[in-house]
Scaffold this motif. Structure first.
Motif, PDB file in Angstrom:
ATOM      1  N   ALA A 177       1.623   3.634 -17.611  1.00  0.00           N
ATOM      2  CA  ALA A 177       1.867   4.863 -18.008  1.00  0.00           C
ATOM      3  C   ALA A 177       2.687   5.803 -16.999  1.00  0.00           C
ATOM      4  O   ALA A 177       3.616   6.504 -17.217  1.00  0.00           O
ATOM      5  N   ALA A 178       2.039   5.702 -15.614  1.00  0.00           N
ATOM      6  CA  ALA A 178       2.772   6.464 -14.602  1.00  0.00           C
ATOM      7  C   ALA A 178       4.278   5.888 -14.296  1.00  0.00           C
ATOM      8  O   ALA A 178       4.780   6.703 -13.941  1.00  0.00           O
ATOM      9  N   VAL A 179       4.158   4.554 -14.354  1.00  0.00           N
ATOM     10  CA  VAL A 179       5.611   4.021 -14.108  1.00  0.00           C
ATOM     11  C   VAL A 179       6.653   4.460 -15.208  1.00  0.00           C
ATOM     12  O   VAL A 179       7.635   4.920 -14.834  1.00  0.00           O
ATOM     13  N   GLN A 180       6.094   4.489 -16.307  1.00  0.00           N
ATOM     14  CA  GLN A 180       6.780   4.898 -17.501  1.00  0.00           C
ATOM     15  C   GLN A 180       7.306   6.461 -17.262  1.00  0.00           C
ATOM     16  O   GLN A 180       8.428   6.720 -17.338  1.00  0.00           O
ATOM     17  N   ASN A 181       6.443   7.306 -16.750  1.00  0.00           N
ATOM     18  CA  ASN A 181       6.788   8.715 -16.786  1.00  0.00           C
ATOM     19  C   ASN A 181       7.614   8.934 -15.691  1.00  0.00           C
ATOM     20  O   ASN A 181       8.760   9.632 -15.804  1.00  0.00           O
ATOM     21  N   ALA A 182       7.349   8.298 -14.622  1.00  0.00           N
ATOM     22  CA  ALA A 182       8.295   8.238 -13.408  1.00  0.00           C
ATOM     23  C   ALA A 182       9.684   7.842 -13.807  1.00  0.00           C
ATOM     24  O   ALA A 182      10.853   8.389 -13.448  1.00  0.00           O
ATOM     25  N   ALA A 183       9.835   6.791 -14.264  1.00  0.00           N
ATOM     26  CA  ALA A 183      11.351   6.166 -14.813  1.00  0.00           C
ATOM     27  C   ALA A 183      11.870   7.028 -15.806  1.00  0.00           C
ATOM     28  O   ALA A 183      13.122   7.403 -15.601  1.00  0.00           O
ATOM     29  N   TYR A 195       4.186   2.010  -6.278  1.00  0.00           N
ATOM     30  CA  TYR A 195       5.379   1.366  -6.631  1.00  0.00           C
ATOM     31  C   TYR A 195       6.696   2.295  -6.070  1.00  0.00           C
ATOM     32  O   TYR A 195       6.523   3.547  -6.280  1.00  0.00           O
ATOM     33  N   VAL A 196       7.746   1.518  -6.238  1.00  0.00           N
ATOM     34  CA  VAL A 196       9.160   2.397  -5.549  1.00  0.00           C
ATOM     35  C   VAL A 196       9.855   1.800  -6.923  1.00  0.00           C
ATOM     36  O   VAL A 196      10.009   0.592  -7.145  1.00  0.00           O
ATOM     37  N   ILE A 197      10.558   2.895  -7.750  1.00  0.00           N
ATOM     38  CA  ILE A 197      11.400   2.456  -8.914  1.00  0.00           C
ATOM     39  C   ILE A 197      12.584   3.021  -8.792  1.00  0.00           C
ATOM     40  O   ILE A 197      13.027   4.026  -8.036  1.00  0.00           O
ATOM     41  N   GLN A 198      13.480   2.164  -9.301  1.00  0.00           N
ATOM     42  CA  GLN A 198      15.118   2.709  -9.108  1.00  0.00           C
ATOM     43  C   GLN A 198      15.635   2.501 -10.712  1.00  0.00           C
ATOM     44  O   GLN A 198      15.184   1.526 -11.311  1.00  0.00           O
ATOM     45  N   LEU A 199      16.315   3.668 -11.065  1.00  0.00           N
ATOM     46  CA  LEU A 199      16.698   3.703 -12.642  1.00  0.00           C
ATOM     47  C   LEU A 199      18.095   2.718 -12.633  1.00  0.00           C
ATOM     48  O   LEU A 199      19.053   2.955 -11.866  1.00  0.00           O
ATOM     49  N   ASP A 251       0.886  -1.395   0.156  1.00  0.00           N
ATOM     50  CA  ASP A 251       0.000   0.006  -0.054  1.00  0.00           C
ATOM     51  C   ASP A 251       0.914   1.271  -0.131  1.00  0.00           C
ATOM     52  O   ASP A 251       1.920   1.159  -0.093  1.00  0.00           O
ATOM     53  N   GLU A 252       0.186   2.487   0.140  1.00  0.00           N
ATOM     54  CA  GLU A 252       0.898   3.725  -0.230  1.00  0.00           C
ATOM     55  C   GLU A 252       2.175   3.849   1.139  1.00  0.00           C
ATOM     56  O   GLU A 252       3.173   3.971   0.937  1.00  0.00           O
ATOM     57  N   ASN A 253       1.506   3.378   2.199  1.00  0.00           N
ATOM     58  CA  ASN A 253       2.599   3.717   3.585  1.00  0.00           C
ATOM     59  C   ASN A 253       3.621   2.712   3.291  1.00  0.00           C
ATOM     60  O   ASN A 253       4.806   3.201   3.853  1.00  0.00           O
ATOM     61  N   ALA A 254       3.468   1.429   2.891  1.00  0.00           N
ATOM     62  CA  ALA A 254       4.714   0.542   2.516  1.00  0.00           C
ATOM     63  C   ALA A 254       5.626   1.157   1.448  1.00  0.00           C
ATOM     64  O   ALA A 254       6.932   1.203   1.636  1.00  0.00           O
ATOM     65  N   SER A 289      12.849   6.972  -7.165  1.00  0.00           N
ATOM     66  CA  SER A 289      11.579   7.717  -7.050  1.00  0.00           C
ATOM     67  C   SER A 289      11.613   8.108  -5.711  1.00  0.00           C
ATOM     68  O   SER A 289      11.434   7.457  -4.498  1.00  0.00           O
ATOM     69  N   SER A 290      11.412   9.492  -5.520  1.00  0.00           N
ATOM     70  CA  SER A 290      11.090  10.338  -4.310  1.00  0.00           C
ATOM     71  C   SER A 290       9.862  10.063  -3.437  1.00  0.00           C
ATOM     72  O   SER A 290       9.804  10.397  -2.263  1.00  0.00           O
ATOM     73  N   ALA A 291       8.756   9.905  -4.117  1.00  0.00           N
ATOM     74  CA  ALA A 291       7.642   9.707  -3.643  1.00  0.00           C
ATOM     75  C   ALA A 291       7.002   8.192  -4.300  1.00  0.00           C
ATOM     76  O   ALA A 291       7.331   7.926  -5.349  1.00  0.00           O
ATOM     77  N   PRO A 292       5.997   7.575  -3.732  1.00  0.00           N
ATOM     78  CA  PRO A 292       5.571   6.467  -4.412  1.00  0.00           C
ATOM     79  C   PRO A 292       4.653   6.820  -5.532  1.00  0.00           C
ATOM     80  O   PRO A 292       4.302   7.971  -5.800  1.00  0.00           O
ATOM     81  N   VAL A 293       4.859   5.907  -6.607  1.00  0.00           N
ATOM     82  CA  VAL A 293       4.297   6.097  -7.854  1.00  0.00           C
ATOM     83  C   VAL A 293       2.940   5.447  -7.758  1.00  0.00           C
ATOM     84  O   VAL A 293       2.909   4.189  -7.646  1.00  0.00           O
ATOM     85  N   THR A 294       1.959   6.073  -8.138  1.00  0.00           N
ATOM     86  CA  THR A 294       0.535   5.441  -7.994  1.00  0.00           C
ATOM     87  C   THR A 294       0.017   5.084  -9.695  1.00  0.00           C
ATOM     88  O   THR A 294       0.156   5.867 -10.328  1.00  0.00           O
TER      89      THR A 294
END
Length: 244
Positions: A142-148, A170-174, A93-96, A158-163
């Motif tokens: 699309a949200a994951v793509q944009n954040a990536a 999600y949390v993503i790392q390049l 969830d968002e908190n995690a 990502s400095s904030a959760p990706v919804t």
């Protein structure tokens, strides 16, 4: 019937790997909720894969019968973002997701944080690393793509959760990015993107029916079952009067 006809004609363009890759990345984005997604659609994993294949075949069929203009290609290239590789935590969830980001900020390694917080098991052996994707991908949210695409250096996260559009967090790392290729080397992918945008726009329903109708008539589809005939009628007659 439509899927069968299109599959006979265009199915050879779609490999098992295409379907499996799309399935894996979509499953990873659903994480622990994937089973309930299947249940709510009354589908098995195999049926989910069949739906993916049908969508890819539909895309191939429309692409082969839809004139993509140079103007559309030029615009798609302007918007195009090159191959990018990321690792992704599908959080409960968002908190995690927020806790995972805090752990990364405090110096914990990606692998440690991934193992603690992810709910997806598809890419566990790679610590969440997804296959490389670019902006023409239809299986990465699309949200994951944009954040990536906003992350600039390898190791940035990502400095904030990706919804995601499915409600996931999600949390993503390049992990890796590449330089933008020439237009000609990605022309076919850009055409796919234009077609997929065309297919997803509800305003184009009649045009899509016309294209599919032409394919069905060309294949001389003869439907004897009356219920099927009614269902296919919109396709079989689409575009006939306007194209005379």
């Amino acid at each position: 019937t439509i899927n069968k006809v299109l599959d006979n004609q265009y199915g050879s363009n779609i490999s098992k790997t295409d379907v499996q890759d799309a399935f894996d990345t979509q499953k990873a984005q659903y994480g622990a909720s994937f089973k309930s997604v299947l249940a709510s659609n009354n589908a098995t994993e195999e049926q989910f894969k069949t739906n993916i294949k049908n969508n890819l075949v539909m895309n191939a069929a429309v692409k082969a019968n839809y004139k993509v203009t140079d103007k559309q290609i030029d615009q798609a290239y302007k918007d195009y973002h090159q191959d990018t590789t990321i690792s992704m935590i599908t959080a409960k969830d968002e908190n995690a997701a927020k806790e995972a980001i805090e752990a990364l900020k405090s110096g914990d390694s990606w692998n440690t944080v991934y193992k603690k917080y992810t709910t997806e098991k598809t890419y566990t052996s790679k610590n969440g690393q997804l296959p490389a994707f670019d902006s023409t991908s239809t299986s990465i949210d699309a949200a994951v793509q944009n954040a990536a695409f906003k992350l600039s250096k390898t190791g940035d996260y990502s400095s904030a959760p990706v919804t995601g559009s499915n409600g996931g967090f999600y949390v993503i790392q390049l992990d890796k990015t590449t330089s933008k290729p020439s237009l000609n080397s990605v022309r076919s992918k850009l055409s796919d993107r234009v077609v997929s945008t065309f297919l997803n726009d509800q305003k184009n329903t009649t045009k899509i029916q016309t294209i599919i109708g032409k394919i069905l008539r060309k294949e001389n589809v003869n439907v004897k079952d009356s219920q099927l005939k009614n269902a296919l009628n919109a396709y079989m007659t689409a575009g006939i009067s306007s194209s005379k």
